[in-house]
Design a protein around this motif. Structure first.
Motif, PDB file in Angstrom:
ATOM      1  N   SER A 148       0.912  -1.075  -0.014  1.00  0.00           N
ATOM      2  CA  SER A 148       0.087   0.158  -0.070  1.00  0.00           C
ATOM      3  C   SER A 148       0.965   1.362   0.027  1.00  0.00           C
ATOM      4  N   SER A 149       2.023   1.332   0.736  1.00  0.00           N
ATOM      5  CA  SER A 149       2.910   2.422   0.765  1.00  0.00           C
ATOM      6  C   SER A 149       3.759   2.628  -0.563  1.00  0.00           C
ATOM      7  N   VAL A 150       3.720   1.391  -1.545  1.00  0.00           N
ATOM      8  CA  VAL A 150       4.366   1.786  -2.687  1.00  0.00           C
ATOM      9  C   VAL A 150       3.563   2.638  -3.367  1.00  0.00           C
ATOM     10  N   VAL A 151       2.209   2.547  -3.479  1.00  0.00           N
ATOM     11  CA  VAL A 151       1.182   3.222  -4.406  1.00  0.00           C
ATOM     12  C   VAL A 151       0.672   4.393  -3.752  1.00  0.00           C
ATOM     13  N   THR A 152       0.240   4.422  -2.637  1.00  0.00           N
ATOM     14  CA  THR A 152      -0.720   5.736  -1.945  1.00  0.00           C
ATOM     15  C   THR A 152       0.100   6.775  -1.849  1.00  0.00           C
ATOM     16  N   PRO A 153       1.250   6.730  -1.230  1.00  0.00           N
ATOM     17  CA  PRO A 153       1.762   8.112  -1.151  1.00  0.00           C
ATOM     18  C   PRO A 153       1.817   9.164  -2.280  1.00  0.00           C
ATOM     19  N   LYS A 154       2.355   8.504  -3.474  1.00  0.00           N
ATOM     20  CA  LYS A 154       2.505   9.008  -4.732  1.00  0.00           C
ATOM     21  C   LYS A 154       1.139   9.513  -5.158  1.00  0.00           C
TER      22      LYS A 154
ATOM     23  N   PHE B 296       8.669  -3.165  -6.713  1.00  0.00           N
ATOM     24  CA  PHE B 296       8.460  -3.214  -5.407  1.00  0.00           C
ATOM     25  C   PHE B 296       6.848  -3.785  -5.215  1.00  0.00           C
ATOM     26  N   PHE B 297       5.869  -2.988  -5.857  1.00  0.00           N
ATOM     27  CA  PHE B 297       4.552  -3.711  -6.133  1.00  0.00           C
ATOM     28  C   PHE B 297       4.289  -4.957  -6.226  1.00  0.00           C
ATOM     29  N   VAL B 298       4.845  -5.332  -7.615  1.00  0.00           N
ATOM     30  CA  VAL B 298       4.851  -6.729  -7.802  1.00  0.00           C
ATOM     31  C   VAL B 298       5.339  -7.924  -6.975  1.00  0.00           C
ATOM     32  N   ALA B 299       6.376  -7.451  -6.399  1.00  0.00           N
ATOM     33  CA  ALA B 299       7.255  -8.389  -5.628  1.00  0.00           C
ATOM     34  C   ALA B 299       6.224  -8.624  -4.337  1.00  0.00           C
ATOM     35  N   HIS B 300       5.676  -7.621  -3.577  1.00  0.00           N
ATOM     36  CA  HIS B 300       4.945  -7.742  -2.437  1.00  0.00           C
ATOM     37  C   HIS B 300       3.678  -8.397  -2.785  1.00  0.00           C
ATOM     38  N   VAL B 301       2.683  -8.007  -3.855  1.00  0.00           N
ATOM     39  CA  VAL B 301       1.568  -8.446  -4.196  1.00  0.00           C
ATOM     40  C   VAL B 301       1.801 -10.077  -4.475  1.00  0.00           C
TER      41      VAL B 301
ATOM     42  N   SER C 218       8.701 -10.503  -9.950  1.00  0.00           N
ATOM     43  CA  SER C 218       8.773  -8.800  -9.869  1.00  0.00           C
ATOM     44  C   SER C 218      10.051  -8.873 -10.952  1.00  0.00           C
ATOM     45  N   ALA C 219      10.947  -9.460 -10.831  1.00  0.00           N
ATOM     46  CA  ALA C 219      12.400  -9.292 -11.805  1.00  0.00           C
ATOM     47  C   ALA C 219      12.015  -9.671 -13.231  1.00  0.00           C
ATOM     48  N   LEU C 220      11.189 -10.741 -13.226  1.00  0.00           N
ATOM     49  CA  LEU C 220      10.990 -11.040 -14.743  1.00  0.00           C
ATOM     50  C   LEU C 220       9.855 -10.181 -15.180  1.00  0.00           C
ATOM     51  N   GLN C 221       8.913  -9.550 -14.669  1.00  0.00           N
ATOM     52  CA  GLN C 221       7.764  -8.733 -15.353  1.00  0.00           C
ATOM     53  C   GLN C 221       8.418  -7.578 -15.488  1.00  0.00           C
ATOM     54  N   ALA C 222       9.119  -6.838 -14.291  1.00  0.00           N
ATOM     55  CA  ALA C 222       9.800  -5.446 -14.741  1.00  0.00           C
ATOM     56  C   ALA C 222      10.631  -5.510 -15.922  1.00  0.00           C
TER      57      ALA C 222
END
Length: 319
Positions: free
Chosen positions: A81-87, A110-115, A163-167
């Motif tokens: 949530s902190s990866v997305v919401t502050p921005k 970071f978002f994909v890794a945590h999800v 995350s590494a693959l997708q990004a």
């Protein structure tokens, strides 16, 4: 053709160094209202999940595998949530709604890794519930501290690999034209639409990998809870059945909401990157679900209610 391919065909080869996150900018009159609403939700997310973490860590009666997984779930919810919401909050009030190319890469990574880690953690929690109800005599021998730590480590490892693959697949492509992302954060589909290359192969890989990291854990969860329901049905104690059903129902509700929205976004054959419905669904699993998880998964259980009451009494008792 995608906007990026059109730009390449027209001869516009200027490398993109910043993306503009359009998000909810089509509603200029609602920016301050949306800012207040999302700020409140984010504050409740951080306070609720930090409170749950503190409660589980400080109460010895909650030092069990189930609550260990719930504490990790709270940590993951705060992180993604902190990866997305502050921005997003900044963009509601700022005239400059851009994000650097590197910032976009970092946000998506970071978002994909945590999800992804949360997806596999939920499967681990379902397996834990299955073991506790289906094989109660073997529970302590199967779900040891080492086993729980390995399951969490595996969840993070799979999250990092995905995350590494997708990004890597997305940002290795050339970006040389339009830079307006029709979303409120750098998710996978929106930047992909702007690439100045044929993205058909990348899209197939993205959907296949997304299906694996969502549907495989979902299958484990459905199978685990299926066996759990069978075991609950065979219980002779009505009180035991009610307790087991209450715990499993709250967990399954959180799981159903999470996987339903993620599958809608990443696995569905049609893209929702530029559609308002896609943004609404993204709000659900990036902002709303992290706020609800502490209440759905934890506060409905008697053990957590008891721990909370003990903490309140300890702080209010004058003796």
């Amino acid at each position: 053709m995608t906007p990026g391919e059109l730009a390449l065909a027209s001869g516009n080869h200027t490398p993109v160094t910043r993306f503009i996150l359009l998000g909810f900018s089509s509603y200029p009159d609602l920016q301050e209202l949306l800012f207040g609403a999302f700020l409140l939700i984010y504050a409740m997310t951080v306070v609720g999940n930090l409170g749950m973490l503190a409660l589980i860590l400080t109460d010895p009666r909650l030092h069990s595998p189930m609550y260990f997984f719930l504490s990790v779930l709270s940590f993951l919810d705060i992180c993604y949530s902190s990866v997305v919401t502050p921005k997003l909050l900044v963009n509601f009030l700022a005239s400059d709604k851009s994000i650097s190319f590197e910032g976009c890469v970092a946000q998506l990574t970071f978002f994909v890794a945590h999800v992804t880690a949360e997806s596999f953690l939920l499967a681990s929690m379902a397996y834990g519930r299955f073991t506790a109800i289906r094989r109660p005599l073997h529970y302590s021998a199967v779900m040891t501290k080492g086993t729980c730590l390995r399951l969490v480590a595996a969840s993070y490892a799979l999250g990092g690999a995905n995350s590494a693959l997708q990004a890597g697949d997305v940002f290795v492509l050339p970006f040389c034209g339009p830079n307006q992302v029709a979303h409120f954060f750098c998710d996978i589909p929106p930047p992909l639409r702007l690439a100045c290359a044929n993205t058909a192969t990348v899209r197939v890989v993205q959907r296949v990998v997304s299906a694996l990291v969502t549907l495989v854990p979902a299958a484990v969860i459905v199978a685990s809870y299926g066996w759990v329901l069978v075991a609950i049905g065979k219980m002779r104690s009505a009180a035991g059945r009610d307790k087991a059903l209450s715990t499993c129902a709250s967990h399954f509700l959180a799981i159903a909401i999470f996987y339903g929205t993620v599958v809608f976004t990443y696995v569905h054959p049609r893209g929702f990157a530029s559609d308002i419905s896609g943004q609404v669904v993204s709000v659900s699993y990036t902002i709303i679900i992290p706020m609800l998880n502490p209440f759905i998964c934890s506060l409905r259980t008697k053990e957590v209610k008891g721990a909370l009451q003990r903490q309140l009494r300890a702080r209010t008792c004058p003796c």
